[in-house]
Design an enzyme around this catalytic site. Structure first.
Site, mmCIF file in Angstrom:
data_model
loop_
_atom_site.group_PDB
_atom_site.id
_atom_site.type_symbol
_atom_site.label_atom_id
_atom_site.label_comp_id
_atom_site.label_asym_id
_atom_site.label_seq_id
_atom_site.Cartn_x
_atom_site.Cartn_y
_atom_site.Cartn_z
ATOM 1 N N ASP A 221 50.594 -7.780 53.041
ATOM 2 C CA ASP A 221 50.303 -7.653 51.758
ATOM 3 C C ASP A 221 48.862 -8.082 51.676
ATOM 4 O OD1 ASP A 221 49.516 -8.321 49.031
ATOM 5 O OD2 ASP A 221 51.317 -8.889 48.198
ATOM 6 N N HIS A 222 48.031 -7.096 51.610
ATOM 7 C CA HIS A 222 46.480 -7.462 51.771
ATOM 8 C C HIS A 222 45.777 -8.542 50.883
ATOM 9 C CE1 HIS A 222 45.554 -4.475 49.027
ATOM 10 N NE2 HIS A 222 44.394 -4.758 48.676
ATOM 11 N N HIS A 284 51.657 -7.528 45.275
ATOM 12 C CA HIS A 284 50.224 -8.455 45.004
ATOM 13 C C HIS A 284 50.621 -9.503 43.893
ATOM 14 C CE1 HIS A 284 48.935 -5.468 47.734
ATOM 15 N NE2 HIS A 284 48.560 -4.381 46.724
HETATM 16 C C1 BG6 Z 1 46.997 -1.408 46.818
HETATM 17 C C2 BG6 Z 1 47.385 -0.386 46.113
HETATM 18 O O1 BG6 Z 1 48.128 -2.102 47.431
HETATM 19 O O2 BG6 Z 1 46.207 -2.409 46.282
HETATM 20 C C3 BG6 Z 1 46.262 0.512 45.597
HETATM 21 O O3 BG6 Z 1 48.399 0.604 46.506
HETATM 22 C C4 BG6 Z 1 45.318 -0.519 44.597
HETATM 23 O O4 BG6 Z 1 46.901 1.495 44.341
HETATM 24 C C5 BG6 Z 1 44.997 -1.439 45.818
HETATM 25 O O5 BG6 Z 1 44.156 0.293 44.223
HETATM 26 C C6 BG6 Z 1 44.135 -2.649 45.397
HETATM 27 O O6 BG6 Z 1 43.618 -3.539 46.220
HETATM 28 P P1 BG6 Z 1 42.296 -3.971 45.791
HETATM 29 O O7 BG6 Z 1 42.086 -4.938 47.058
HETATM 30 O O8 BG6 Z 1 41.108 -3.134 45.747
HETATM 31 O O9 BG6 Z 1 42.608 -5.152 44.542
#
Ligand code: BG6
Length: 535
Positions: A221-222, A284
């Site tokens: 989960d980045h 997230h």
């Molecule tokens: C991803 C989703 O996991 O997270 C995307 O699939 C979303 O739809 C993105 O845009 C948002 O990530 P960040 O790091 O730009 O907030």
């Protein structure tokens, strides 16, 4: 490599608060890399290497790690996908993407030239046994050519329907179980989405577990790799003044917002079968909530941290299927405008059904049924095509019990709000009441604020760098465990069922592109006498 060659990650923009008392952090004690280079060499195999994620995030992250001398001593990449390419064309394609990647602040051709021999490619089908035979042979060659030491890190960056088949094929072709034969370690990183509901997530966990032990599985989960997200733990548990007020006695409610200015871009095909709840909440937002609500872990380690987060998910009060509408709001953007620019509605986006009922916005009210948080609502929202990108957590504290400043009525004094700004203006601020200068005793609001960019200067790593490095170092603390994934789906299950079986709210689309979402989301908070904080 000299220090000036090391790319740096600049953070945030300037503050715009009304009256700011700046709390500057001292210069970091340990400048330079905060992490050590992994000692154990490995080969990194990316399934789905011709896809978006590889060029946008994975290879830029590997290149950044290389530039900081943070890749293991022996290292090689094999891209594996069915798009026809050879090593040369894969390398060429990656060069263009890395060069233009926003994740790579400085592209240095010489460093690229030193990095690129590590990149290899196999054109093959994910379900064809021949592909796995070629992969096994190639991995053997890389062990010899790049000294990768027999260790393998697999990354599933394909469409999710291939996760199970790839894992099973890796098992059939003798990749799993290599450790017991003394042939090096094997780990697998699994991208989101991890399932599309509770049952499919359970099935996927079961499939993975037939081949890999839980300790070998890294569900990514980045958000958990973002510096500001990791800082939630540091902020909460490294400061004696915070934890004593972090509960139902002092906190009125918590708001977690992940607003995006972008629409679905070129991902309409995926997104239209997913929607905001699956795309942003299951992973997230619930993870952010778990970090805000968890009890202190005994130590910073994968078991302790993940146990405490799982406790929170387990304590979320199950949503009554008959009461979904009272706690969950969905939205879809129609056409709109931002800064004078006309924006398409969701149904006009590429690869999206003209009658789509998919939500591009969701807002939830969740309650955590435990001693710390009983009766404190957690409001979560996320949406595409909002006025701007904003990810933040706002903790609103209770009002003071008695106010004796007769020139300022009680209800004119704003409660203290602690805001943790995850992105883009990374930092933390606290709204405080103060005396307005002058002869009278009148109150006003000031803000005490800490900004990453001015206090700490730079981020050492992007989220994917941190997480890839952790996986190479066998540290799963920032990855999701099987129980957490299933618990998150369990929380959302009644909402998914209701939204999929019942009619869409009327009207639908129900918010304009470029706005803060549907009126029903404001009503959700207004019903509790509260309002969203829009940054
Ligand atoms: C991803 C989703 O996991 O997270 C995307 O699939 C979303 O739809 C993105 O845009 C948002 O990530 P960040 O790091 O730009 O907030």
């Amino acid at each position: 490599m000299t220090a000036s060659e090391t790319p740096t990650m600049a953070a945030g923009t300037t503050e715009t608060a009304p009256t700011v008392v700046t709390a500057q952090a001292e210069a970091p004690v340990l400048p330079g890399p905060l992490v050590l280079r992994p000692e154990e060499s490995c080969a990194f195999v990316i399934f789905g290497a011709s896809g978006d994620l590889t060029g946008r995030k994975l290879v830029p992250a590997l290149y950044n790690l290389f530039c900081q001398d943070l890749l293991p001593p022996g290292f090689a990449v094999i891209g594996y996908a069915f798009t026809e390419m050879d090593d040369a064309s894969f390398r060429e394609r990656m060069r263009d993407l890395v060069k233009n990647s926003p994740e790579v602040l400085v592209f240095r051709p010489k460093l690229w030239d030193a990095f690129v021999p590590a990149l290899h490619y196999i054109t093959a089908d994910f379900e064809n046994p021949d592909g796995y035979a070629s992969l096994t042979a190639r991995l053997g060659e890389l062990d010899r050519e790049h000294d990768t030491g027999g260790n393998r890190l697999f990354y599933l960056a394909t469409a999710p329907q291939f996760y199970g088949p790839i894992a099973l094929n890796l098992g059939r072709h003798g990749v799993a179980g290599r450790e017991s034969r003394g042939e090096g370690w094997t780990r697998i990183i699994v991208e989101k989405p991890f399932g599309r509901d509770l049952n499919s997530a359970r099935r996927l966990n079961d499939t993975l577990h037939t081949v890999f032990a839980e300790e070998q599985i890294y569900r990514i989960d980045h958000y958990l790799g973002k510096e500001t997200v990791q800082n939630i733990l540091a902020f909460r548990f490294a400061n004696a003044v915070i934890e004593p007020i972090w509960d139902r006695r002092y906190v009125d409610h918590v708001q977690i917002t992940a607003a995006e200015s972008l629409g679905v871009e070129h991902r309409g095909g995926y997104y239209d079968t997913s929607g905001c709840l699956r795309d942003m909440f299951q992973n997230h937002l619930l993870q952010l909530m778990a970090l805000v609500a968890m009890d202190p872990p005994v130590r910073y380690g994968s078991q302790s941290v993940r146990d405490r987060k799982a406790d929170v998910l387990r304590a979320i009060l199950p949503i009554d299927p008959a009461g979904v509408d009272a706690v969950a709001v969905r939205g879809q953007y129609g056409p709109g405008r931002r800064d004078g620019e006309a924006l398409y509605g969701y149904r006009q986006e590429e690869a999206v059904s003209r009658e789509s009922r998919t939500e591009t916005y969701a807002a939830l009210k969740l309650m955590v049924d435990n001693w710390r948080w009983a009766d404190v609502p957690f409001y979560l929202r996320s949406g595409k095509r909002m006025p701007r990108k904003l990810t933040e957590i706002a903790i609103e504290f209770k009002r003071v019990p008695h106010l004796f400043f007769h020139l300022t009525p009680q209800d004119r004094i704003e409660p203290n709000v602690l805001t943790i700004r995850i992105q883009p203006d990374e930092g933390i601020s606290l709204n405080l009441g103060a005396k307005t200068p002058g002869p009278e005793m009148r109150m006003c609001q000031v803000q005490m604020s800490f900004s990453y960019s001015s206090a700490l200067g730079e981020f050492p790593a992007t989220a994917y760098e941190t997480l890839l490095l952790d996986a190479m170092q066998a540290d799963p603390t920032l990855f999701n465990r099987s129980d957490a994934v299933e618990l998150s789906w369990q929380v959302l299950e009644p909402i998914l069922e209701r939204w999929e079986s019942g009619p869409s709210p009327a009207p639908f689309p129900n918010y304009e592109a470029g706005s803060w979402g549907p009126a029903a989301a404001d009503a959700l908070l207004a019903a509790d006498g509260r309002a969203w904080k829009n940054g």
